[in-house]
Design a protein around this motif. Sequence first.
Motif, PDB file in Angstrom:
ATOM      1  N   THR A  28      14.205  90.422  39.073  1.00 28.91           N
ATOM      2  CA  THR A  28      15.726  90.604  39.728  1.00 28.91           C
ATOM      3  C   THR A  28      16.658  89.546  39.416  1.00 28.91           C
ATOM      4  O   THR A  28      17.991  89.724  38.843  1.00 28.91           O
ATOM      5  CB  THR A  28      15.453  90.419  41.239  1.00 28.91           C
ATOM      6  OG1 THR A  28      14.824  91.584  41.501  1.00 28.91           O
ATOM      7  CG2 THR A  28      17.107  90.855  42.015  1.00 28.91           C
ATOM      8  N   GLU A  29      16.315  88.314  39.411  1.00 24.44           N
ATOM      9  CA  GLU A  29      17.084  87.286  39.147  1.00 24.44           C
ATOM     10  C   GLU A  29      17.628  87.147  37.750  1.00 24.44           C
ATOM     11  O   GLU A  29      18.681  86.850  37.387  1.00 24.44           O
ATOM     12  CB  GLU A  29      16.502  85.775  39.577  1.00 24.44           C
ATOM     13  CG  GLU A  29      17.090  84.731  39.613  1.00 24.44           C
ATOM     14  CD  GLU A  29      15.963  83.727  40.065  1.00 24.44           C
ATOM     15  OE1 GLU A  29      15.179  83.679  41.092  1.00 24.44           O
ATOM     16  OE2 GLU A  29      15.865  82.611  39.179  1.00 24.44           O
ATOM     17  N   LYS A  30      16.789  87.455  36.836  1.00 22.76           N
ATOM     18  CA  LYS A  30      16.974  87.282  35.461  1.00 22.76           C
ATOM     19  C   LYS A  30      17.970  88.465  35.137  1.00 22.76           C
ATOM     20  O   LYS A  30      18.808  88.508  34.392  1.00 22.76           O
ATOM     21  CB  LYS A  30      15.689  87.397  34.694  1.00 22.76           C
ATOM     22  CG  LYS A  30      14.934  86.241  34.791  1.00 22.76           C
ATOM     23  CD  LYS A  30      15.453  84.895  34.643  1.00 22.76           C
ATOM     24  CE  LYS A  30      14.285  83.913  35.002  1.00 22.76           C
ATOM     25  NZ  LYS A  30      14.924  82.606  35.199  1.00 22.76           N
ATOM     26  N   LEU A  31      17.627  89.649  35.563  1.00 26.94           N
ATOM     27  CA  LEU A  31      18.600  90.917  35.451  1.00 26.94           C
ATOM     28  C   LEU A  31      19.829  90.668  35.890  1.00 26.94           C
ATOM     29  O   LEU A  31      20.967  90.824  35.231  1.00 26.94           O
ATOM     30  CB  LEU A  31      17.949  92.133  36.210  1.00 26.94           C
ATOM     31  CG  LEU A  31      16.827  92.863  35.848  1.00 26.94           C
ATOM     32  CD1 LEU A  31      16.214  93.766  36.620  1.00 26.94           C
ATOM     33  CD2 LEU A  31      16.581  93.200  34.165  1.00 26.94           C
ATOM     34  N   LEU A  32      19.795  89.944  36.958  1.00 29.82           N
ATOM     35  CA  LEU A  32      21.532  89.603  37.506  1.00 29.82           C
ATOM     36  C   LEU A  32      21.890  88.707  36.499  1.00 29.82           C
ATOM     37  O   LEU A  32      23.384  88.617  36.324  1.00 29.82           O
ATOM     38  CB  LEU A  32      21.437  89.092  38.907  1.00 29.82           C
ATOM     39  CG  LEU A  32      20.922  90.113  39.970  1.00 29.82           C
ATOM     40  CD1 LEU A  32      20.790  89.375  41.351  1.00 29.82           C
ATOM     41  CD2 LEU A  32      21.829  91.166  39.990  1.00 29.82           C
ATOM     42  N   LEU A  33      21.230  87.750  35.935  1.00 27.77           N
ATOM     43  CA  LEU A  33      21.875  86.876  34.937  1.00 27.77           C
ATOM     44  C   LEU A  33      22.508  87.552  33.903  1.00 27.77           C
ATOM     45  O   LEU A  33      23.599  87.330  33.385  1.00 27.77           O
ATOM     46  CB  LEU A  33      20.594  85.937  34.339  1.00 27.77           C
ATOM     47  CG  LEU A  33      20.454  84.520  35.011  1.00 27.77           C
ATOM     48  CD1 LEU A  33      19.211  83.999  34.795  1.00 27.77           C
ATOM     49  CD2 LEU A  33      21.422  83.711  35.004  1.00 27.77           C
ATOM     50  N   PHE A  34      21.848  88.559  33.251  1.00 23.56           N
ATOM     51  CA  PHE A  34      22.442  89.228  32.194  1.00 23.56           C
ATOM     52  C   PHE A  34      23.473  90.005  32.472  1.00 23.56           C
ATOM     53  O   PHE A  34      24.443  90.427  31.871  1.00 23.56           O
ATOM     54  CB  PHE A  34      21.464  90.492  31.584  1.00 23.56           C
ATOM     55  CG  PHE A  34      20.272  89.861  30.693  1.00 23.56           C
ATOM     56  CD1 PHE A  34      20.560  89.187  29.729  1.00 23.56           C
ATOM     57  CD2 PHE A  34      18.864  89.460  31.305  1.00 23.56           C
ATOM     58  CE1 PHE A  34      19.575  88.427  28.916  1.00 23.56           C
ATOM     59  CE2 PHE A  34      18.057  88.832  30.567  1.00 23.56           C
ATOM     60  CZ  PHE A  34      18.223  88.301  29.140  1.00 23.56           C
ATOM     61  N   GLY A  35      23.646  90.282  34.037  1.00 19.91           N
ATOM     62  CA  GLY A  35      24.662  90.906  34.711  1.00 19.91           C
ATOM     63  C   GLY A  35      26.099  90.210  34.526  1.00 19.91           C
ATOM     64  O   GLY A  35      27.024  90.316  35.395  1.00 19.91           O
TER      65      GLY A  35
END
Length: 528
Positions: A28-35
Amino acid sequence: MPSHLQETRRRRTFAIVSHPDAGKTTLTEKLLLFGGAIQMAGSVKSRKTSRSATSDWMALEKERGISVTSSVMQFPYEGKIVNLLDTPGHADFSEDTYRVLTAVDSALMVIDCAKGVEERTIKLMEVCRLRDTPIMTFINKLDREGRSPIELLDEVESVLGIACAPLTWPIGMGKRLKGVYHLALDEVHIFEQGKNFTRQDSTIFQGLDAPGLAEKIGAEAMRELREELELVQGAAPSFDIDEYLAGRQTPVFFGSAVNNFGVQLLLDFFVEHAPSPRPRATTTREIQPEEEKLSGFVFKIQANMDPAHRDRVAFMRVCSGTYAAGMKMIQTRTGKEVRIANALTFMASDREIVETAYPGDVIGLHNHGTIAIGDTFTEGENVSFTGIPNFAPELFRRARLRDPLKMKALHKGLAQLSEEGATQFFRPLMSNDLILGAVGVLQFEVVAYRLKDEYNVDASFEPVTVTTARWVHCDDPKKLEEFREKNAMNLALDAAGELVYIAPTRVNLQLAQERWPQVRFAATREHA
Ligand code: GDP
């Protein structure tokens, strides 16, 4: 194209399902980083530390190493708007998870490569199955020694009953991890520890014969990769969008969330192929997301999200139309008109007032006890979305108060916490008991903790002779009255005032069902 249509089509609303510890939070954290939401990524992490500001009772989560809250995170990526609905991981909160899964258009399944398909994954997949929810799979922790990728795919296919179409393939594992091969793009992405693996700063080779690749990963790894690919490309199906959308095939990605490796390949594929908002069934007809009139349903209620506000928030998934601040909506269960001026969106811990929202989005409505899980809101049409169940609890306890003067506060606390749906609150017709029902033991502990923390009530829960509960319906009002009189000892009202049969034993329930054939005993209360 009108902007409502454009906005609808670029929405991707999904949830991550996994067994605890598979890496959902990390991913989740990494996906948010990309966002581009770096500060949000931080706040997701902080759920597991004492710095969490959202609510005091999360201290309990920390002690128990569990996550009992769900939230909604929205972020833009590659021209799309991604809505990630968080689901609580612990088994005792599965009801809440079920309902979150009614509000998404697709799911992402995370599997630990050393552990394979675990018990919670199986349960969650069953729920996705009910609605043919399309599922993508991320096999995580490649940087650790795990099981062979072919064996993992076999297990997913045989245990979960869904065909696997690998999109990336690991080159080695654990200490020997060299990278992944993207089958559709024909690219090798090299794993280099310590880098933040966006497309820009990774080393990518085009094709297996690209100059320098064999030297980079070594002849042995190269040979192994070719062998495996030959096997896989012969045996595994290639990605078929229709099969995926029908929930029969899952595209599979391999990677390491903690190293942010293989995650962008997954996200790129996800925003391209995952479904935009899909039509939804109601009591009368199917509502299309393209329709101009607003509709939506409440799938989650949370009390006291912010201790400073002491409020309750109802999470509504928008199914059609456009929400605009200040508009009027009808709550179809009550027929009441409400003006919604200050709906919220949840950018992790920060709350902001939303001006507009489109199908696939989730908005938070302030709730003063009038909104229930399953409620439908429309611009006037009298319909209700179906399929948002309230399950009959399996465990029951009587609330015992240490300070009798706190009765009113106890009552209020139990009622408000039960609105969230994880527990259910029953008041027997013939006694002053307050009975709480739950699907897991841990919930009683959480409620006791929150009663003290949020309502300043010292209560405990003790055993009571109730085995199961059934919502009672009868089309004949006279019969119902008769039933009510004869069975008053075993009847109670739930928090919404609905009549419930609380059976001391299963045999008792069976006898009652046989004796009263005109009465329906429902195991779920579908709010309609
Ligand atoms: P959740 O319970 O599914 O949310 O799992 P978390 O994201 O909290 O991860 C559980 C543990 O696995 C944590 O200690 C993570 O640091 C670790 N973890 C997550 N992803 C990876 C990975 O790719 N490799 C390794 N070695 N550990 C990981």
